[in-house]
Design a protein around this motif. Structure first.
Motif, short mmCIF file in Angstrom:
data_model
loop_
_atom_site.label_atom_id
_atom_site.label_comp_id
_atom_site.label_asym_id
_atom_site.label_seq_id
_atom_site.Cartn_x
_atom_site.Cartn_y
_atom_site.Cartn_z
N LEU A 30 -2.69 -1.65 0.46
CA LEU A 30 -4.11 -1.43 0.68
C LEU A 30 -4.96 -2.25 -0.28
O LEU A 30 -6.06 -2.70 0.07
CB LEU A 30 -4.45 0.06 0.56
CG LEU A 30 -4.00 0.94 1.73
CD1 LEU A 30 -4.21 2.41 1.42
CD2 LEU A 30 -4.77 0.56 3.01
N SER A 31 -4.47 -2.46 -1.49
CA SER A 31 -5.19 -3.32 -2.43
C SER A 31 -5.21 -4.76 -1.94
O SER A 31 -6.21 -5.47 -2.09
CB SER A 31 -4.57 -3.23 -3.83
OG SER A 31 -3.26 -3.77 -3.84
N SER A 85 -5.10 -5.55 1.23
CA SER A 85 -6.03 -5.49 2.35
C SER A 85 -7.47 -5.61 1.86
O SER A 85 -8.28 -6.34 2.45
CB SER A 85 -5.84 -4.19 3.13
OG SER A 85 -6.83 -4.03 4.12
N ARG A 86 -7.80 -4.92 0.78
CA ARG A 86 -9.17 -4.98 0.24
C ARG A 86 -9.49 -6.38 -0.28
O ARG A 86 -10.61 -6.88 -0.14
CB ARG A 86 -9.34 -3.94 -0.88
CG ARG A 86 -9.44 -2.51 -0.36
CD ARG A 86 -9.86 -1.56 -1.46
NE ARG A 86 -8.83 -1.42 -2.48
CZ ARG A 86 -7.86 -0.51 -2.44
NH1 ARG A 86 -7.78 0.33 -1.42
NH2 ARG A 86 -6.97 -0.43 -3.42
N SER A 129 -4.60 -7.77 7.15
CA SER A 129 -5.34 -6.65 6.57
C SER A 129 -5.48 -5.52 7.58
O SER A 129 -5.33 -4.34 7.23
CB SER A 129 -6.73 -7.12 6.13
OG SER A 129 -7.53 -6.05 5.71
N ILE A 155 -2.25 -3.55 7.92
CA ILE A 155 -2.07 -2.62 6.78
C ILE A 155 -2.91 -1.36 6.98
O ILE A 155 -2.44 -0.24 6.78
CB ILE A 155 -2.44 -3.32 5.46
CG1 ILE A 155 -1.45 -4.46 5.17
CG2 ILE A 155 -2.47 -2.32 4.31
CD1 ILE A 155 -1.86 -5.36 4.01
N LYS A 156 -4.15 -1.54 7.41
CA LYS A 156 -5.03 -0.39 7.60
C LYS A 156 -4.57 0.48 8.77
O LYS A 156 -4.69 1.70 8.73
CB LYS A 156 -6.48 -0.87 7.81
CG LYS A 156 -7.12 -1.36 6.52
CD LYS A 156 -8.56 -1.80 6.71
CE LYS A 156 -8.65 -3.18 7.29
NZ LYS A 156 -10.03 -3.72 7.25
N ALA A 160 -1.65 2.42 7.45
CA ALA A 160 -2.12 3.47 6.55
C ALA A 160 -2.68 4.65 7.33
O ALA A 160 -2.44 5.81 6.98
CB ALA A 160 -3.18 2.90 5.60
N GLY A 182 -5.19 6.68 5.27
CA GLY A 182 -6.38 5.84 5.38
C GLY A 182 -7.21 6.23 6.58
O GLY A 182 -6.72 6.93 7.48
#
Length: 202
Positions: A5-6, A8-9, A155, A158-159, A162, A168
């Motif tokens: 997630l990091s 992805s951000r 990204s 990943i989201k 999550a 997420g």
């Protein structure tokens, strides 16, 4: 999942920065286009270089903003069937489609366009138009634009993962209650009503 997630951000930040930068390119294109038209009509002057930079920037806007558009979930969707499904099913479909279609297509275009750019760069290819620009910068936009789109796809994957793991929010949830198209349609309708009211007053 926290590490992913990091990442992805980080990708989202890159695409957000790029998207905001590209919005200023839109203004630059408008100014150059208007300037070209004024100089051509008023002073009977024309420049292939200024015409080509206008085309280059126009291409940059669409290619470099593709990842940002995907990030904001503003790309065209055909949701006639999927919108009737549960959130988990929608996200699962998105995950599969990004993995099987978006990323392979982006990878293929990057793979095919990179030699296309390198040949232009190594030969310092020039425009065939008199006074035109070098070609390699605009050809670099193709692999660069699809790289940003592919990163945005990673990204998104990943989201989606999550969300399915319960770690997420739903990545398909609209940030606004209405889409950009709906807001535009409402604005057009308001302007039409105002014109009708003004015409009635006259």
């Amino acid at each position: 999942m926290g590490f992913l997630l990091s990442i992805s951000r980080l990708i989202d930040s890159l695409n957000t920065y790029t998207g905001k930068f590209v919005t200023w390119l839109t203004l630059v294109v408008v100014v150059i286009s208007a300037g070209n038209a004024i100089f051509r009509k008023v002073f009977h002057l024309s420049s292939n270089a200024w015409l080509e930079i206008q085309w280059y920037l126009f291409g940059a806007i669409f290619l470099l903003a593709a990842g940002y558009t995907f990030l904001k979930n503003e790309h065209v969707r055909v949701d006639i069937l999927s919108q009737r499904l549960s959130e988990r099913t929608q996200v699962t479909i998105d995950l599969i489609c990004v993995f099987l279609f978006l990323l392979p297509v982006c990878g293929l275009i990057i793979y095919l366009s990179w030699p296309f750019f390198m040949l232009s760069f190594e030969t310092m290819e020039q425009s065939s138009n008199t006074g035109g620009l070098i070609r390699w910068p605009v050809k670099l936009l193709i692999p660069l634009g699809f790289l940003l789109l592919a990163l945005s796809g990673v990204s998104h994957l990943i989201k989606c993962a999550a969300f399915l793991a319960g770690k997420g929010p739903n990545p398909l949830a609209r940030q606004n209650t209405k889409s950009a198209e709906e807001l535009l349609a409402e604005e057009i309708a308001r302007e039409a009503v105002q014109r009708e009211q003004q015409a009635g007053v006259k």
